[in-house]
Design an enzyme around this catalytic site. Structure first.
Site, short mmCIF file in Angstrom:
data_model
loop_
_atom_site.label_atom_id
_atom_site.label_comp_id
_atom_site.label_asym_id
_atom_site.label_seq_id
_atom_site.Cartn_x
_atom_site.Cartn_y
_atom_site.Cartn_z
N HIS A 78 13.89 22.25 -30.69
CA HIS A 78 14.51 21.78 -29.72
C HIS A 78 15.63 22.64 -29.18
O HIS A 78 15.91 22.74 -27.91
CB HIS A 78 15.35 20.45 -30.44
CG HIS A 78 14.63 19.27 -30.44
ND1 HIS A 78 13.51 19.34 -31.44
CD2 HIS A 78 14.38 17.90 -29.98
CE1 HIS A 78 12.84 18.16 -31.56
NE2 HIS A 78 13.55 17.46 -30.30
N HIS A 125 19.28 19.74 -38.59
CA HIS A 125 19.35 21.14 -39.13
C HIS A 125 20.94 21.36 -39.60
O HIS A 125 21.54 20.58 -39.59
CB HIS A 125 19.28 21.92 -37.57
CG HIS A 125 17.98 22.13 -37.02
ND1 HIS A 125 16.92 22.55 -37.71
CD2 HIS A 125 17.81 21.19 -35.94
CE1 HIS A 125 15.99 22.16 -36.84
NE2 HIS A 125 16.30 21.52 -35.95
#
Length: 128
Positions: A78, A125
């Site tokens: 992403h 993340h």
């Protein structure tokens, strides 16, 4: 806001965004952006499999998004596409279209930062 921002790096967004650019703006730029996106996604997914970095543990992280939980964490595809596409769009169109350099750069930077920060906020993340 971060749920929307994480979609700016999602595959579904680009499946809609690229035809929009092709049909309404510039077909050459759209084709080039698609090539950038394909390479970024290919390299990102291959690197994920090589590194094998797991997602942050929950708890202590609260995961807002669970769709990508089964994949490895780093590098973030992403964030990679959310950086490569807006800056590629900026660099490919700066000489073709008329707009101020600072406006294009700031928009690309905001797009990039929104996607990258949203992935951390969504619990997918870590900062490292």
């Amino acid at each position: 806001m971060f749920t929307f921002a994480t979609e700016l790096g999602n595959e579904l967004f680009y499946i809609i965004f690229f035809p929009f650019v092709m049909w309404n703006m510039d077909a050459l730029v759209s084709r080039r952006l698609i090539m950038v996106w394909v390479w970024v996604m290919y390299l990102g997914q291959c690197t994920k499999d090589v590194i094998g970095w797991s997602r942050p543990a929950s708890p202590p992280v609260v995961k807002v998004e669970m769709f990508y939980n089964s994949e490895y964490s780093m590098p973030s595809t992403h964030a990679m596409s959310g950086t490569a596409i807006p800056f590629s769009l900026f660099f490919m169109t700066y000489c073709r279209w008329e707009y101020p350099f600072s406006l294009g750069f700031i928009l690309a930077l905001c797009w990039c930062l929104l996607v990258c920060v949203s992935r951390i906020y969504m619990g997918m993340h870590s900062v490292l």
